[in-house]
Scaffold this active site. Structure first.
Site, mmCIF file in Angstrom:
data_model
loop_
_atom_site.group_PDB
_atom_site.id
_atom_site.type_symbol
_atom_site.label_atom_id
_atom_site.label_comp_id
_atom_site.label_asym_id
_atom_site.label_seq_id
_atom_site.Cartn_x
_atom_site.Cartn_y
_atom_site.Cartn_z
ATOM 1 N N ARG A 99 0.875 -0.925 0.233
ATOM 2 C CA ARG A 99 -0.427 -0.216 -0.089
ATOM 3 C C ARG A 99 1.500 1.152 -0.002
ATOM 4 O O ARG A 99 0.958 2.073 -0.021
ATOM 5 C CB ARG A 99 -0.953 -0.068 1.797
ATOM 6 C CG ARG A 99 -1.279 0.975 1.212
ATOM 7 C CD ARG A 99 -2.750 1.242 2.525
ATOM 8 N NE ARG A 99 -3.537 0.048 3.123
ATOM 9 C CZ ARG A 99 -4.121 -0.500 4.296
ATOM 10 N NH1 ARG A 99 -3.498 -0.006 5.023
ATOM 11 N NH2 ARG A 99 -4.836 -1.637 4.084
ATOM 12 N N TYR A 100 1.748 1.535 0.984
ATOM 13 C CA TYR A 100 3.187 2.012 0.744
ATOM 14 C C TYR A 100 3.651 2.434 0.101
ATOM 15 O O TYR A 100 4.352 0.788 0.104
ATOM 16 C CB TYR A 100 3.008 2.449 2.080
ATOM 17 C CG TYR A 100 2.390 2.986 2.578
ATOM 18 C CD1 TYR A 100 0.976 4.021 3.187
ATOM 19 C CD2 TYR A 100 1.864 1.462 3.962
ATOM 20 C CE1 TYR A 100 0.439 4.138 4.157
ATOM 21 C CE2 TYR A 100 0.398 2.040 5.228
ATOM 22 C CZ TYR A 100 -0.089 3.464 4.872
ATOM 23 O OH TYR A 100 -0.610 3.426 5.562
ATOM 24 N N ARG A 103 7.328 0.284 1.947
ATOM 25 C CA ARG A 103 7.095 -0.831 2.765
ATOM 26 C C ARG A 103 5.864 -1.866 2.194
ATOM 27 O O ARG A 103 5.078 -1.457 1.642
ATOM 28 C CB ARG A 103 7.087 -0.715 4.058
ATOM 29 C CG ARG A 103 5.580 0.374 4.570
ATOM 30 C CD ARG A 103 6.251 1.081 5.853
ATOM 31 N NE ARG A 103 6.146 3.027 5.142
ATOM 32 C CZ ARG A 103 5.058 3.084 6.020
ATOM 33 N NH1 ARG A 103 3.929 2.953 6.570
ATOM 34 N NH2 ARG A 103 4.477 4.528 5.325
ATOM 35 N N CYS A 112 -3.030 -17.787 13.803
ATOM 36 C CA CYS A 112 -2.788 -17.243 15.022
ATOM 37 C C CYS A 112 -2.407 -18.426 16.416
ATOM 38 O O CYS A 112 -3.537 -19.259 16.604
ATOM 39 C CB CYS A 112 -3.576 -15.878 15.648
ATOM 40 S SG CYS A 112 -3.578 -15.154 13.621
ATOM 41 N N CYS A 116 -8.809 -13.197 17.869
ATOM 42 C CA CYS A 116 -9.596 -12.329 18.642
ATOM 43 C C CYS A 116 -10.804 -11.899 18.480
ATOM 44 O O CYS A 116 -10.723 -11.663 16.937
ATOM 45 C CB CYS A 116 -8.111 -10.838 18.226
ATOM 46 S SG CYS A 116 -7.199 -10.870 19.079
ATOM 47 N N CYS A 119 -10.537 -8.921 15.340
ATOM 48 C CA CYS A 119 -9.842 -8.762 14.375
ATOM 49 C C CYS A 119 -10.267 -8.231 13.050
ATOM 50 O O CYS A 119 -11.331 -8.546 12.757
ATOM 51 C CB CYS A 119 -9.322 -10.052 14.122
ATOM 52 S SG CYS A 119 -8.397 -9.995 12.870
ATOM 53 N N ARG A 121 -8.689 -8.782 10.131
ATOM 54 C CA ARG A 121 -9.003 -10.044 9.143
ATOM 55 C C ARG A 121 -9.493 -11.320 9.885
ATOM 56 O O ARG A 121 -8.788 -12.262 8.900
ATOM 57 C CB ARG A 121 -7.228 -10.155 9.234
ATOM 58 C CG ARG A 121 -6.371 -9.312 8.674
ATOM 59 C CD ARG A 121 -5.300 -10.175 8.287
ATOM 60 N NE ARG A 121 -4.166 -8.752 7.648
ATOM 61 C CZ ARG A 121 -3.127 -7.958 8.297
ATOM 62 N NH1 ARG A 121 -3.205 -8.595 9.185
ATOM 63 N NH2 ARG A 121 -2.710 -7.315 7.380
ATOM 64 N N ASP A 280 -11.251 -1.409 13.730
ATOM 65 C CA ASP A 280 -11.731 -1.404 11.805
ATOM 66 C C ASP A 280 -13.089 -2.075 11.731
ATOM 67 O O ASP A 280 -13.307 -2.747 12.845
ATOM 68 C CB ASP A 280 -10.484 -1.878 11.172
ATOM 69 C CG ASP A 280 -10.023 -1.706 11.187
ATOM 70 O OD1 ASP A 280 -8.851 -0.207 10.568
ATOM 71 O OD2 ASP A 280 -8.465 -2.094 11.271
ATOM 72 N N ASP A 317 -7.494 3.629 9.969
ATOM 73 C CA ASP A 317 -6.532 2.859 8.987
ATOM 74 C C ASP A 317 -8.453 3.349 8.057
ATOM 75 O O ASP A 317 -9.175 2.220 8.415
ATOM 76 C CB ASP A 317 -7.061 1.509 9.494
ATOM 77 C CG ASP A 317 -5.475 1.117 7.855
ATOM 78 O OD1 ASP A 317 -5.025 1.346 6.571
ATOM 79 O OD2 ASP A 317 -4.670 0.503 8.317
ATOM 80 N N LYS A 324 -2.753 4.587 7.144
ATOM 81 C CA LYS A 324 -3.836 5.860 7.986
ATOM 82 C C LYS A 324 -2.866 6.327 8.945
ATOM 83 O O LYS A 324 -2.306 6.958 8.353
ATOM 84 C CB LYS A 324 -2.202 4.532 8.999
ATOM 85 C CG LYS A 324 -2.434 2.927 9.205
ATOM 86 C CD LYS A 324 -1.206 2.074 9.992
ATOM 87 C CE LYS A 324 -0.534 1.240 10.301
ATOM 88 N NZ LYS A 324 -1.535 0.352 8.723
HETATM 89 C C1 LIG Z 1 -0.200 -0.713 9.281
HETATM 90 C C2 LIG Z 1 0.256 -1.098 7.424
HETATM 91 C C3 LIG Z 1 1.820 -0.692 7.591
HETATM 92 C C4 LIG Z 1 2.444 -0.079 7.945
HETATM 93 O O1 LIG Z 1 2.382 0.306 8.637
HETATM 94 P P1 LIG Z 1 3.105 1.829 9.542
HETATM 95 O O2 LIG Z 1 2.690 2.813 10.368
HETATM 96 O O3 LIG Z 1 4.535 1.291 9.157
HETATM 97 O O4 LIG Z 1 3.704 1.166 10.569
HETATM 98 C C5 LIG Z 1 2.142 -1.170 6.122
HETATM 99 N N1 LIG Z 1 1.693 -1.651 5.138
HETATM 100 C C6 LIG Z 1 -0.107 -1.976 5.106
HETATM 101 C C7 LIG Z 1 -0.483 -1.768 4.196
HETATM 102 C C8 LIG Z 1 -0.425 -1.639 6.563
HETATM 103 O O5 LIG Z 1 -1.710 -2.075 7.020
HETATM 104 S S1 SF4 Z 2 -6.420 -9.241 15.383
HETATM 105 FE FE1 SF4 Z 2 -6.132 -10.914 13.837
HETATM 106 S S2 SF4 Z 2 -4.001 -11.265 12.877
HETATM 107 FE FE2 SF4 Z 2 -4.117 -10.818 14.777
HETATM 108 S S3 SF4 Z 2 -3.520 -12.523 16.436
HETATM 109 FE FE3 SF4 Z 2 -5.736 -11.677 16.994
HETATM 110 S S4 SF4 Z 2 -6.513 -12.365 15.339
HETATM 111 FE FE4 SF4 Z 2 -4.632 -13.652 14.575
#
Ligand SMILES: *Cc1c(COP(=O)(O)O)cnc(C)c1O
Ligand code: SF4
Length: 358
Positions: A99-100, A103, A112, A116, A119, A121, A280, A317, A324
């Site tokens: 996305r960025y 990174r 996991c 959670c 979560c 995801r 989220d 986010d 974010k």
């Molecule tokens: C959160 C996230 C990151 C990391 O962001 P930081 O601000 O560097 O912690 C990188 N890629 C994606 C897709 C993210 O959701």
């Molecule tokens: S927040 Fe989601 S990805 Fe992170 S440990 Fe919990 S269940 Fe796993």
């Protein structure tokens, strides 16, 4: 999730079914029929360590609230989304989210130690899916190798510390060998969710050439148990600096005292709180929502009351994959040529600001 599914790497006696949770006294038997529908849709895992932290006499226990399924999860609100922060549209190859520019996320597995209930995801994580095959990992490395603008790979998932030390070590070595990467990162819940998985062998696998940072997900001071602190210590002893991220959650940490205790406990554990996430909108998570105005007020009240480096950045986010952004209250407003600053006690003060160049 099918009953009785167990990830090979999981420790024995992780509670993974409604029946197991009921016999451990963590859910009421009269709720079982409703909860079975939740269990069919979303993965469940409560590790022996997490179970030991739960106060069974407290119906509002902040540890149980994070991990024990609730009948409300069966309801998906119209404003909830299976991929709330738009990871899928930024996934050029399996396991990578880009996305960025500088990174990428790399998700080597989707299992996991715990699942959670809030979560983001939750529609994709689970014990029986998402492990990248060797060829898929190679394709992910090739994607990174071909893009010199990528300076950091963040291992996430699922939870990368669920991998065997050998497999995690192999992934870290492959990334370590990519010249243009400057730093590596791991996002994990293992140190607080099942600290016994942080074995000396796993800690040894974290010894990379490139600087490796670890971001641990922790939402309540009680999750920083003595065993969790020891696990974090083993990671730090491998030369890995540790940051934390937390989620602001109703019934878990949505009051000043809980956040103060959490952030103070983190810096006392030599962990720098980095992010406090606004929740989220993942399916079936409405019971955890905290209004943004309340989150901002909580963070404002903590400013000046706890050490500055104990305060994380409160972030949202943006839905749809836009990234974010900080959403904490601003303490500075334009005021003519200068600024009006709000002090921690609420008083307002002018800052003259003509600047070097006038
Ligand atoms: C959160 C996230 C990151 C990391 O962001 P930081 O601000 O560097 O912690 C990188 N890629 C994606 C897709 C993210 O959701
Ligand atoms: S927040 Fe989601 S990805 Fe992170 S440990 Fe919990 S269940 Fe796993």
């Amino acid at each position: 999730m099918p009953d009785g599914t167990a990830a090979p790497a999981a420790p024995p006696k992780t509670l993974r079914t409604m029946a197991a949770l009921a016999s451990a006294g963590l859910v009421r038997v009269d709720e079982l029929p409703k909860l079975e529908a939740v269990a069919e849709r979303y993965a469940i895992a409560v590790t022996p360590h997490v179970a030991s932290l739960i106060d069974r006499d407290d119906p509002a226990d902040p540890i149980a609230a994070q991990y024990v399924p609730h009948p409300d999860e069966a309801v998906t609100r119209p404003d909830e989304h299976p991929d709330p922060i738009g990871d899928d549209r930024h996934s050029p190859v399996r396991g990578i989210v880009h996305r960025y520019p500088d990174r990428v996320l790399l998700k080597p597995l989707l299992a996991c130690p715990v699942y959670c209930r809030f979560c983001f995801r939750r529609e994709s994580v689970g014990p029986d899916g998402g492990v990248l095959a060797d060829a898929e990992l190679e394709a992910a490395y090739a994607y990174v190798r071909a893009r010199p603008q990528i300076r950091e790979v963040i291992l996430t998932g699922g939870d990368p510390l669920m991998l065997s030390p050998r497999r995690l070590g192999a992934i870290l070595q492959a990334l370590d060998a990519i010249p243009h990467l400057e730093t590596l990162r791991i996002h994990t819940r293992v140190p607080v969710a099942e600290p016994s998985l942080v074995t000396p062998a796993l800690a040894a696998a974290l010894a990379t050439e490139k600087p490796l940072w670890l971001m641990v997900h922790v939402n309540h001071a009680r999750e920083l148990s003595p065993a969790a602190l020891e696990a974090l210590g083993r990671i730090r002893a491998a030369g890995v600096p540790i940051l934390s991220q937390s989620v602001l959650l109703r019934g878990v940490n949505d009051c000043e005292a809980a956040l103060e205790q959490l952030f103070r406990a983190l810096i006392a554990a030599r962990v720098k709180p980095a992010y406090l996430h606004h929740l989220d909108r993942a399916p079936g998570t409405a019971r955890f929502r905290v209004p943004l105005a309340r989150g901002r007020a909580l963070m404002r009240r903590l400013r000046g009351r706890i050490p500055g480096h104990a305060l994380p950045i409160y972030v949202v986010d943006i839905a749809g994959g836009h990234g974010k952004v900080p959403v904490g209250e601003s303490h500075a407003e334009r005021d003519g040529e200068g600024w009006l600053l709000t002090a921690p006690d609420g008083s307002r003060h002018r800052l003259a600001d003509t600047g070097e160049s006038g």
